[in-house]
Enzyme design. Sequence first.
Site, PDB file in Angstrom:
ATOM      1  N   GLU A 175       0.838  -1.216   0.000  1.00 56.09           N
ATOM      2  CA  GLU A 175       0.000   0.000   0.000  1.00 56.09           C
ATOM      3  C   GLU A 175       0.870   1.262   0.000  1.00 56.09           C
ATOM      4  O   GLU A 175       0.727   2.144   0.842  1.00 56.09           O
ATOM      5  CB  GLU A 175      -0.972  -0.018   1.187  1.00 56.09           C
ATOM      6  CG  GLU A 175      -1.952  -1.178   1.089  1.00 56.09           C
ATOM      7  CD  GLU A 175      -3.149  -1.117   2.045  1.00 56.09           C
ATOM      8  OE1 GLU A 175      -3.171  -0.262   2.940  1.00 56.09           O
ATOM      9  OE2 GLU A 175      -4.053  -1.941   1.873  1.00 56.09           O
ATOM     10  N   GLU A 297      -5.155  -8.560  -0.260  1.00 55.81           N
ATOM     11  CA  GLU A 297      -5.947  -8.367   0.958  1.00 55.81           C
ATOM     12  C   GLU A 297      -7.402  -8.229   0.547  1.00 55.81           C
ATOM     13  O   GLU A 297      -7.737  -7.373  -0.281  1.00 55.81           O
ATOM     14  CB  GLU A 297      -5.502  -7.109   1.723  1.00 55.81           C
ATOM     15  CG  GLU A 297      -4.114  -7.242   2.315  1.00 55.81           C
ATOM     16  CD  GLU A 297      -3.672  -6.021   3.129  1.00 55.81           C
ATOM     17  OE1 GLU A 297      -4.530  -5.281   3.650  1.00 55.81           O
ATOM     18  OE2 GLU A 297      -2.446  -5.817   3.219  1.00 55.81           O
TER      19      GLU A 297
HETATM   20  O1  AHR Z   1      -5.290  -5.811   7.100  1.00 55.51           O
HETATM   21  C1  AHR Z   1      -5.122  -4.652   7.840  1.00 55.51           C
HETATM   22  C2  AHR Z   1      -4.445  -3.541   7.067  1.00 55.51           C
HETATM   23  O2  AHR Z   1      -5.241  -3.129   6.014  1.00 55.51           O
HETATM   24  C3  AHR Z   1      -3.130  -3.906   6.410  1.00 55.51           C
HETATM   25  O3  AHR Z   1      -2.061  -3.837   7.267  1.00 55.51           O
HETATM   26  C4  AHR Z   1      -3.012  -2.866   5.355  1.00 55.51           C
HETATM   27  O4  AHR Z   1      -2.235  -3.293   4.269  1.00 55.51           O
HETATM   28  C5  AHR Z   1      -4.454  -2.560   4.996  1.00 55.51           C
HETATM   29  O5  AHR Z   1      -4.699  -1.211   4.949  1.00 55.51           O
END
Ligand code: AHR
Length: 488
Positions: A175, A297
Amino acid sequence: MKKVTMLVNARDVQGHINPEIYGHFSEHLGRCIYDGIYVGENSDVPNVEGIRTDIIEAFRNIRVPVLRWPGGCFADEYHWKDGIGPKENRKSMVNTNWGGVTEDNSFGTHEFLKLCELVGCKPYINANVGSGTVQEMSEWVEYMTSDNQTPLTQLRAQNGRKEPWKVQYLGIGNENWGGGGCMRAERYVDEYRRFQTFCRNHSGNELYKIACGPNADDYQWMETLMKNLQHFMVKGIDLHYYTVYDWAKKGHATEFDEEAYYKTLVSANRLDTILTRHTEIMNRYDPDNQIGLVVGEWGCWYEVEEGTNPGFLYQQNTMRDAIVAGMELNIFNRHCKRVVMANLAQAVNVLQSVILTRDGKMIKTPTYHVFDLYKEHQDADAVYCYTQEDYSGENVPLVTSSASVKDGTMTLTLTNTSLTEEVCIESEIVGLDCSRATARILTDEVHAYNDFDSPDRVGIRDWAAQVEGRTLHLQLPPCSVVSVTLEK
Ligand code: AHR
């Protein structure tokens, strides 16, 4: 009862379902690693070198194919050298992203790669661009994968591991449009090009380098990456998408009304459009499909459970989450030509976890059971699967589905998203010689969940399915996820 017709054609192969689509994510966040996966060698909880044996077994049962680590946001402040060597000498740090707690680095590279060996899954190491250096990343790769005699490989041997590990998946930043450095896409692309240059293929280990991808529907980010990166620099682009219907007010994990339920599903279903649009961009620059889309994610994100550390993101998991998981996995199967990996956030005790722990106890959430129902899709060929259009709630597909074939056996997975309608499926099966159908189901009241006092309230049971000639007959109760196996 609603009747829904379907058509599945085993001869019409749409792509291959990489097992990694069924992957997971483990971050140094809250109780995911410590207390969740890792309890340390001196714990009373049964463990192998500090790793909980119940977790190892549970992961093996759903055939976890890949595990992403150490973050997330944590990855961009992680310095790998702090997590190797004798534990008493390891440097502590403050986990500034997640609760400001002290991280003692007792779970590091050796422990993570041991976990992967015990589970039988591939590691996906996400390295630090935001606050790290090119040299640090390059040395981590050498430390893990080189067979040469160097100070770093000697250090590895001194720390108990003579042979190098195989590490294929390497994430270069996380990110970086946000927590990983607040970079513009143009800046990140240049950083990526520089960092990846010094991540070498040592001793026959071939890296699959993964760039930080877009935040959900940031198509501009994807466009910039695809325009400026070629397949010999990047193999995967890691998109993040969470199911949240209102970021300002995420709602409670177990207490929600019908409106919140359907809004959650609308958000989950948005991923289909997002993947389609990113795929269109990728197709323009990479028509030969040499660069894969990774959904590094995904999952539902609600308010944290009352009474828990707000920085730990602990939440319960109900049948609503199971429906979301069933929908998203069907979407990934359908996009498997471009989507090569997906990692649910997060494996244990954080967000949409498959496992929750409390001291020596462990429970499998409804989402876990969906991964169990869908596991036969891993490494199969996705085939054409049409479901008649109909809607539940606020414009949510009433039935979502996907089908795959492996060694002459078909797996068909379906979700009934309605809270009130039972659905009667009539599906024509073309191109497969099958006379036997067996089915398994996960269904319950939408708020139902497993807890430490009632660990098996929501679970899988056998279900009825019949084949007559070329037609499969099946009932889907409201709020259910079903998997059907069709064979000779
Ligand atoms: O999963 C929690 C957080 O969400 C992670 O650390 C990040 O990559 C995302 O914003």
